[in-house]
Design an enzyme around this catalytic site. Structure first.
Site, short mmCIF file in Angstrom:
data_model
loop_
_atom_site.label_atom_id
_atom_site.label_comp_id
_atom_site.label_asym_id
_atom_site.label_seq_id
_atom_site.Cartn_x
_atom_site.Cartn_y
_atom_site.Cartn_z
N HIS A 241 -4.16 2.20 -15.21
CA HIS A 241 -3.01 1.92 -14.35
C HIS A 241 -3.39 1.84 -12.89
O HIS A 241 -2.55 1.56 -12.05
CB HIS A 241 -1.96 3.02 -14.52
CG HIS A 241 -0.81 2.62 -15.38
ND1 HIS A 241 -0.06 3.51 -16.11
CD2 HIS A 241 -0.27 1.40 -15.63
CE1 HIS A 241 0.88 2.87 -16.76
NE2 HIS A 241 0.77 1.59 -16.49
N THR A 242 -4.63 2.08 -12.59
CA THR A 242 -5.09 1.87 -11.23
C THR A 242 -4.97 0.40 -10.84
O THR A 242 -4.97 0.06 -9.65
CB THR A 242 -6.55 2.35 -11.08
OG1 THR A 242 -6.89 2.36 -9.70
CG2 THR A 242 -7.51 1.45 -11.83
N ARG B 283 -4.77 -6.37 -20.80
CA ARG B 283 -3.66 -6.15 -21.73
C ARG B 283 -3.87 -6.95 -23.02
O ARG B 283 -3.59 -6.48 -24.11
CB ARG B 283 -2.36 -6.57 -21.06
CG ARG B 283 -1.13 -6.38 -21.95
CD ARG B 283 0.10 -7.00 -21.30
NE ARG B 283 1.24 -6.99 -22.20
CZ ARG B 283 2.23 -7.85 -22.15
NH1 ARG B 283 2.22 -8.82 -21.25
NH2 ARG B 283 3.21 -7.78 -23.02
N HIS C 154 -3.89 -5.15 -26.63
CA HIS C 154 -2.83 -5.40 -27.61
C HIS C 154 -3.39 -5.92 -28.93
O HIS C 154 -2.81 -5.68 -29.98
CB HIS C 154 -1.81 -6.38 -27.04
CG HIS C 154 -0.78 -5.73 -26.19
ND1 HIS C 154 0.55 -6.07 -26.23
CD2 HIS C 154 -0.88 -4.73 -25.27
CE1 HIS C 154 1.24 -5.32 -25.37
NE2 HIS C 154 0.38 -4.51 -24.77
N TRP D 216 0.86 1.31 -8.67
CA TRP D 216 0.52 2.72 -8.84
C TRP D 216 -0.43 3.19 -7.75
O TRP D 216 -0.49 4.36 -7.44
CB TRP D 216 -0.15 2.93 -10.20
CG TRP D 216 0.77 2.95 -11.36
CD1 TRP D 216 1.31 4.04 -11.99
CD2 TRP D 216 1.25 1.82 -12.09
NE1 TRP D 216 2.10 3.66 -13.04
CE2 TRP D 216 2.08 2.29 -13.13
CE3 TRP D 216 1.06 0.44 -11.97
CZ2 TRP D 216 2.70 1.45 -14.04
CZ3 TRP D 216 1.68 -0.40 -12.86
CH2 TRP D 216 2.50 0.11 -13.89
N THR D 217 -1.21 2.24 -7.22
CA THR D 217 -2.23 2.59 -6.24
C THR D 217 -2.15 1.65 -5.04
O THR D 217 -1.54 0.58 -5.11
CB THR D 217 -3.64 2.50 -6.85
OG1 THR D 217 -3.89 1.16 -7.27
CG2 THR D 217 -3.78 3.45 -8.04
N ASP E 299 -10.68 2.26 -9.76
CA ASP E 299 -11.29 3.51 -9.33
C ASP E 299 -10.43 4.66 -9.85
O ASP E 299 -9.59 4.46 -10.74
CB ASP E 299 -11.44 3.56 -7.81
CG ASP E 299 -10.12 3.36 -7.07
OD1 ASP E 299 -9.05 3.58 -7.68
OD2 ASP E 299 -10.16 2.98 -5.88
N ASP F 195 3.16 8.79 -16.73
CA ASP F 195 2.09 9.09 -15.77
C ASP F 195 2.16 10.56 -15.39
O ASP F 195 1.15 11.27 -15.41
CB ASP F 195 2.24 8.23 -14.51
CG ASP F 195 2.17 6.74 -14.79
OD1 ASP F 195 1.34 6.33 -15.63
OD2 ASP F 195 2.94 5.98 -14.18
#
Length: 452
Positions: free
Chosen positions: A270-271, A137, A141, A302-303, A310, A331
């Site tokens: 986002h994984t 991040r 940014h 998310w995962t 991955d 998403d």
């Protein structure tokens, strides 16, 4: 005089979502806020030394935070929070509002050897803190403020190290990134020949790779801005919860010069990470995948393996069969918008294709708006240096044995071919043999004539 750091960010238990959070506008209620307001921190110089209570465990703010004009929306890995057991770490903050203790020199490239050493230190930091998402991040940014419609540097924004200054840290979208800076500040102080702009991008790319992601084709040599007056204005990073997620993503990322394929590929980051509802407004307090950490338990990811890079992000969004996995509107739109869907479907089926496109998109993002010195940049070549060709020494091959070495055979063949011979064709004329025969014949003839 710099404004108090209590105004920089929210409580150290700040929202770990990618987005901006209204609560981040409130003064910090942690030891950071207390330390910032303490008069005993003043020194004879223009600097103050602040003690930040940093977690001995992991924390993962998301990659892109968004404006508080909307409800939080996430576009990158999310943070976990601080451990109950805290450790103290000191961070320098200058009165000019940044982490740098001196103004950065202009047009001075990073030292390649120090870049390589800093990368190794970052790897160790990742192993001990599990801070991959917040470092990703940080790099995003700093680069994500780029505006392709502005030509001048640094007004155009981008990867220039401006995020280290207080005025930009105070942007709502950057809430909590003071924590990322405090993590890598010791590395910056150790390797003074590395610019902040390079260090941010080095940390981001290394975090992706160490989480199992693709090798990012990075280059370095980014020049730092020298003061807070060169920071971009607030509002260049995405807003949260837009009415039309697809249109909003295109408005923001097209301004950076990115296309639909790159938007979808970058969304795949986002994984990594998780979201906490008490901080971001999104996700569950805890799931079977987050109840045991690492770091302090809780949040929704998310995962399933939310510290492994991955293509499971795309698979899980497409399936939507696991209620313990988070799916935000931005998403879901990847499989709803016709153009986005082409790439999302492809990445769900082909991880190799995803890795290839992600690596290219990440590298492009990391270069946005940057000014390089030298202009072509610095590539950290990881390939081993080839040994110089061995010098031929005849004695080395004189073994006294009938069988000669393969190396000697190759050298003899090379000399043979230099005179026009080949394995399939003999020399058209054996010049040396002819000369020897002629000399021998003349010698014999001379000897015979002499006897008469």
């Amino acid at each position: 005089m710099a404004e108090p750091l209590s105004q920089l960010s929210c409580n150290l238990k700040a929202p770990n979502n990618l987005l901006n959070h209204r609560s981040c506008r409130q003064p910090m209620a942690s030891s950071l806020g207390t330390a910032a307001s303490s008069p005993i921190l003043a020194s004879s110089s223009s600097e103050v030394r602040l003690s930040l209570h940093l977690s001995s465990s992991s924390f993962y703010p998301s990659l892109l935070c968004f404006s508080s004009s909307f409800k939080p929306f996430s576009f990158s890995p999310i943070s976990s929070h601080f451990s109950r057991h805290q450790r103290r770490s000191a961070v320098n903050v200058s009165s000019s509002g940044g982490f740098s203790t001196v103004a950065s020199p202009k047009c001075v490239a990073s030292n390649p050897d120090q870049l390589k050493s800093a990368r190794e230190d970052i790897k160790q930091l990742l192993k001990s803190k599990f801070c991959h998402p917040i470092l990703i991040r940080l790099g995003w940014h700093d680069a994500g403020t780029y505006n392709k419609n502005i030509e001048e540097w640094p007004q155009r924004g981008g990867a220039n190290g401006s995020l280290r200054f207080e005025v930009e840290l105070k942007h709502a979208a950057n809430a909590g990134l003071v924590n990322a800076l405090s993590l890598i500040q010791p590395i910056k102080e150790k390797y003074t020949g590395v610019t902040y702009a390079d260090l941010f991008q080095l940390a981001s790319a290394t975090a992706i790779e160490e989480a199992g992601g693709p090798k990012i084709p990075m280059k370095y040599g980014r020049v730092d801005v020298s003061g807070p007056n060169e920071c971009p204005e607030e509002g260049r990073l995405p807003d949260a919860g837009p009415p039309s997620p697809a249109d909003h993503l295109r408005d923001v990322f097209y301004r950076m010069g990115l296309n639909d394929k790159e938007i979808v590929a970058l969304s795949g980051a986002h994984t990594l990470g998780r979201s906490r509802p008490e901080r971001s407004g999104w996700g569950k307090p805890e799931t079977k995948y987050t109840k045991d950490g690492p770091g302090e338990p809780g949040g929704q990811s998310w995962t399933v393996q939310w510290l492994k890079f991955d293509n499971s992000y795309f698979k899980d969004i497409k399936a939507k069969t696991d209620e313990d996995l988070l799916v935000l509107p931005t998403d879901a739109v990847l499989f709803e918008d016709p153009s986005f869907k082409v790439y999302a479907e492809k990445y769900a089926e082909d991880q190799e294709a995803f890795f290839k496109d992600y690596a290219e998109a990440h590298a492009k993002l990391s270069n946005l708006g940057a000014k390089f010195d030298p202009p072509e940049g610095i590539v950290l070549d990881d390939t081993p240096i080839q040994a110089a060709a061995e010098k031929f020494v005849a004695a080395k091959y004189s073994t006294g044995k009938r069988e000669i070495s393969d190396s000697m055979k190759q050298k003899i063949r090379a000399e043979y071919e230099a005179f026009g011979g080949s394995p399939d064709k003999a020399l058209p004329t054996n010049y040396f043999l002819n000369i020897i025969i002629i000399i021998g014949a003349l010698a014999i003839l001379t000897s015979l004539l002499g006897n008469y």
